[in-house]
Design a protein around this motif. Sequence first.
Motif, PDB file in Angstrom:
ATOM      1  N   VAL A 103       0.690  -1.010   0.203  1.00 57.51           N
ATOM      2  CA  VAL A 103      -0.192  -0.116   0.044  1.00 57.51           C
ATOM      3  C   VAL A 103       0.928   1.319  -0.041  1.00 57.51           C
ATOM      4  O   VAL A 103       1.998   1.178   0.602  1.00 57.51           O
ATOM      5  CB  VAL A 103      -1.006  -0.387   0.881  1.00 57.51           C
ATOM      6  CG1 VAL A 103      -2.190   0.996   1.338  1.00 57.51           C
ATOM      7  CG2 VAL A 103      -1.966  -1.491   1.497  1.00 57.51           C
ATOM      8  N   ASP A 104       0.688   2.023  -0.592  1.00 58.93           N
ATOM      9  CA  ASP A 104       0.889   3.477  -0.716  1.00 58.93           C
ATOM     10  C   ASP A 104      -0.133   4.857  -0.902  1.00 58.93           C
ATOM     11  O   ASP A 104      -0.832   4.168  -0.525  1.00 58.93           O
ATOM     12  CB  ASP A 104       2.506   3.533  -2.126  1.00 58.93           C
ATOM     13  CG  ASP A 104       3.434   4.083  -2.305  1.00 58.93           C
ATOM     14  OD1 ASP A 104       3.463   5.096  -1.182  1.00 58.93           O
ATOM     15  OD2 ASP A 104       4.090   4.456  -2.814  1.00 58.93           O
ATOM     16  N   ILE A 105       1.055   5.566  -0.438  1.00 59.48           N
ATOM     17  CA  ILE A 105       0.591   7.265  -0.329  1.00 59.48           C
ATOM     18  C   ILE A 105       0.251   7.542  -1.184  1.00 59.48           C
ATOM     19  O   ILE A 105       1.333   8.550  -1.712  1.00 59.48           O
ATOM     20  CB  ILE A 105       0.306   7.861   0.975  1.00 59.48           C
ATOM     21  CG1 ILE A 105       0.432   6.671   1.940  1.00 59.48           C
ATOM     22  CG2 ILE A 105      -0.477   9.097   1.063  1.00 59.48           C
ATOM     23  CD1 ILE A 105      -1.210   6.251   2.327  1.00 59.48           C
ATOM     24  N   LEU A 106      -0.057   8.620  -2.285  1.00 59.90           N
ATOM     25  CA  LEU A 106      -0.766  10.260  -2.903  1.00 59.90           C
ATOM     26  C   LEU A 106      -1.281  10.625  -2.377  1.00 59.90           C
ATOM     27  O   LEU A 106      -2.642  10.771  -1.638  1.00 59.90           O
ATOM     28  CB  LEU A 106      -1.373   9.495  -3.946  1.00 59.90           C
ATOM     29  CG  LEU A 106      -0.639   8.628  -4.630  1.00 59.90           C
ATOM     30  CD1 LEU A 106      -1.916   8.589  -6.338  1.00 59.90           C
ATOM     31  CD2 LEU A 106       0.630   9.490  -5.239  1.00 59.90           C
ATOM     32  N   GLU A 107      -0.552  11.987  -2.129  1.00 64.41           N
ATOM     33  CA  GLU A 107      -0.812  13.526  -2.183  1.00 64.41           C
ATOM     34  C   GLU A 107      -2.040  13.930  -2.972  1.00 64.41           C
ATOM     35  O   GLU A 107      -1.551  14.246  -4.191  1.00 64.41           O
ATOM     36  CB  GLU A 107       0.029  14.275  -0.970  1.00 64.41           C
ATOM     37  CG  GLU A 107      -0.710  15.220  -0.445  1.00 64.41           C
ATOM     38  CD  GLU A 107       0.232  16.330   0.248  1.00 64.41           C
ATOM     39  OE1 GLU A 107      -0.374  16.987   1.174  1.00 64.41           O
ATOM     40  OE2 GLU A 107       1.579  16.156   0.748  1.00 64.41           O
ATOM     41  N   GLU A 108      -3.029  14.096  -2.589  1.00 68.06           N
ATOM     42  CA  GLU A 108      -4.191  15.310  -3.815  1.00 68.06           C
ATOM     43  C   GLU A 108      -4.889  16.188  -3.082  1.00 68.06           C
ATOM     44  O   GLU A 108      -5.365  15.627  -2.230  1.00 68.06           O
ATOM     45  CB  GLU A 108      -4.602  13.750  -4.320  1.00 68.06           C
ATOM     46  CG  GLU A 108      -5.808  14.440  -5.690  1.00 68.06           C
ATOM     47  CD  GLU A 108      -6.184  13.073  -6.470  1.00 68.06           C
ATOM     48  OE1 GLU A 108      -7.245  13.367  -6.629  1.00 68.06           O
ATOM     49  OE2 GLU A 108      -5.302  12.800  -6.625  1.00 68.06           O
ATOM     50  N   ASN A 109      -5.066  17.475  -3.999  1.00 71.51           N
ATOM     51  CA  ASN A 109      -5.957  18.270  -2.818  1.00 71.51           C
ATOM     52  C   ASN A 109      -5.517  18.129  -0.680  1.00 71.51           C
ATOM     53  O   ASN A 109      -7.205  18.231  -0.215  1.00 71.51           O
ATOM     54  CB  ASN A 109      -7.018  18.480  -3.638  1.00 71.51           C
ATOM     55  CG  ASN A 109      -7.410  18.155  -4.846  1.00 71.51           C
ATOM     56  OD1 ASN A 109      -6.525  19.199  -5.299  1.00 71.51           O
ATOM     57  ND2 ASN A 109      -7.621  17.772  -5.680  1.00 71.51           N
ATOM     58  N   SER A 110      -4.531  17.774  -0.257  1.00 73.81           N
ATOM     59  CA  SER A 110      -5.035  17.648   1.158  1.00 73.81           C
ATOM     60  C   SER A 110      -4.885  16.353   1.852  1.00 73.81           C
ATOM     61  O   SER A 110      -5.313  16.432   2.712  1.00 73.81           O
ATOM     62  CB  SER A 110      -5.330  19.375   2.033  1.00 73.81           C
ATOM     63  OG  SER A 110      -4.565  20.381   1.103  1.00 73.81           O
ATOM     64  N   TYR A 111      -5.100  15.686   0.684  1.00 76.01           N
ATOM     65  CA  TYR A 111      -5.976  14.911   1.533  1.00 76.01           C
ATOM     66  C   TYR A 111      -4.732  13.611   0.741  1.00 76.01           C
ATOM     67  O   TYR A 111      -3.988  13.622   0.372  1.00 76.01           O
ATOM     68  CB  TYR A 111      -7.452  13.775   0.487  1.00 76.01           C
ATOM     69  CG  TYR A 111      -8.472  14.514   0.522  1.00 76.01           C
ATOM     70  CD1 TYR A 111      -8.819  14.109   2.448  1.00 76.01           C
ATOM     71  CD2 TYR A 111      -9.485  15.828   0.059  1.00 76.01           C
ATOM     72  CE1 TYR A 111      -9.764  14.996   2.867  1.00 76.01           C
ATOM     73  CE2 TYR A 111     -10.308  16.249   0.010  1.00 76.01           C
ATOM     74  CZ  TYR A 111     -10.589  15.874   2.038  1.00 76.01           C
ATOM     75  OH  TYR A 111     -11.488  17.141   2.035  1.00 76.01           O
TER      76      TYR A 111
ATOM     77  N   LEU B 211     -11.050   2.248   5.647  1.00 77.54           N
ATOM     78  CA  LEU B 211     -12.118   2.300   4.812  1.00 77.54           C
ATOM     79  C   LEU B 211     -12.503   2.801   4.057  1.00 77.54           C
ATOM     80  O   LEU B 211     -13.289   2.415   3.160  1.00 77.54           O
ATOM     81  CB  LEU B 211     -12.994   1.641   6.032  1.00 77.54           C
ATOM     82  CG  LEU B 211     -12.764   0.574   7.138  1.00 77.54           C
ATOM     83  CD1 LEU B 211     -12.835  -0.194   8.185  1.00 77.54           C
ATOM     84  CD2 LEU B 211     -11.806  -0.736   6.377  1.00 77.54           C
ATOM     85  N   THR B 212     -12.170   3.795   4.002  1.00 74.27           N
ATOM     86  CA  THR B 212     -12.892   5.214   3.310  1.00 74.27           C
ATOM     87  C   THR B 212     -12.378   5.609   1.632  1.00 74.27           C
ATOM     88  O   THR B 212     -12.722   6.018   0.781  1.00 74.27           O
ATOM     89  CB  THR B 212     -13.246   6.596   4.239  1.00 74.27           C
ATOM     90  OG1 THR B 212     -11.752   7.033   3.835  1.00 74.27           O
ATOM     91  CG2 THR B 212     -13.926   5.832   4.904  1.00 74.27           C
ATOM     92  N   GLY B 213     -10.905   4.771   1.880  1.00 80.28           N
ATOM     93  CA  GLY B 213      -9.916   5.050   0.815  1.00 80.28           C
ATOM     94  C   GLY B 213      -9.660   6.933   0.818  1.00 80.28           C
ATOM     95  O   GLY B 213      -7.624   6.988   0.461  1.00 80.28           O
ATOM     96  N   TYR B 214      -9.933   7.620   2.026  1.00 78.08           N
ATOM     97  CA  TYR B 214      -8.361   8.578   2.395  1.00 78.08           C
ATOM     98  C   TYR B 214      -8.359   8.409   3.966  1.00 78.08           C
ATOM     99  O   TYR B 214      -9.347   7.815   4.862  1.00 78.08           O
ATOM    100  CB  TYR B 214      -9.773   9.557   2.317  1.00 78.08           C
ATOM    101  CG  TYR B 214     -10.023   9.515   1.645  1.00 78.08           C
ATOM    102  CD1 TYR B 214      -9.389  10.990   0.541  1.00 78.08           C
ATOM    103  CD2 TYR B 214     -11.197   9.674   0.761  1.00 78.08           C
ATOM    104  CE1 TYR B 214     -10.047  11.184  -1.208  1.00 78.08           C
ATOM    105  CE2 TYR B 214     -11.923  10.152  -0.490  1.00 78.08           C
ATOM    106  CZ  TYR B 214     -10.701  10.900  -1.334  1.00 78.08           C
ATOM    107  OH  TYR B 214     -11.404  10.947  -2.305  1.00 78.08           O
ATOM    108  N   ALA B 215      -7.119   8.534   3.993  1.00 75.60           N
ATOM    109  CA  ALA B 215      -5.911   8.783   5.386  1.00 75.60           C
ATOM    110  C   ALA B 215      -5.830  10.052   5.317  1.00 75.60           C
ATOM    111  O   ALA B 215      -5.083  11.272   5.083  1.00 75.60           O
ATOM    112  CB  ALA B 215      -4.536   7.882   5.911  1.00 75.60           C
TER     113      ALA B 215
END
Length: 116
Positions: free
Chosen positions: A59-67, A110-114
């Motif tokens: 699992v990796d993380i992308l930052e998009e519009n402060s999310y 679970l929501t797709g956003y951290a």
Amino acid sequence: MSRVKNAEICIEVLTLLENLANGWHQPLGMKKLFYHHGTSSRLLEQYKVNGLLNLLWAVDILEENSYYIQILKVWDILPSSEMPILANCLDILFENYTLNKVNRCKHKSLTGYAFI
């Protein structure tokens, strides 16, 4: 996937990827753990595809519009004997991750956003 010539294995991998994308994870008792002492050991997951091949993903993380959005990164489909080589290469990449980013990658969202 282009290196996998067997159609049955391709279907098995695609089914596994679809299940993973929908949030499914193998129960801990069914996982074949890959022991590697580098940085990648905290993030890299391994699922058996058939008797010979393993799907390595994280699992990796992308930052998009402060999310921060969790994404599934598939690194390779390879035999067990080649896994240490990939893990060593990924150690170099994952060493650049901050502790905060590693924790976000390991968080089960679970929501797709951290959120921050």
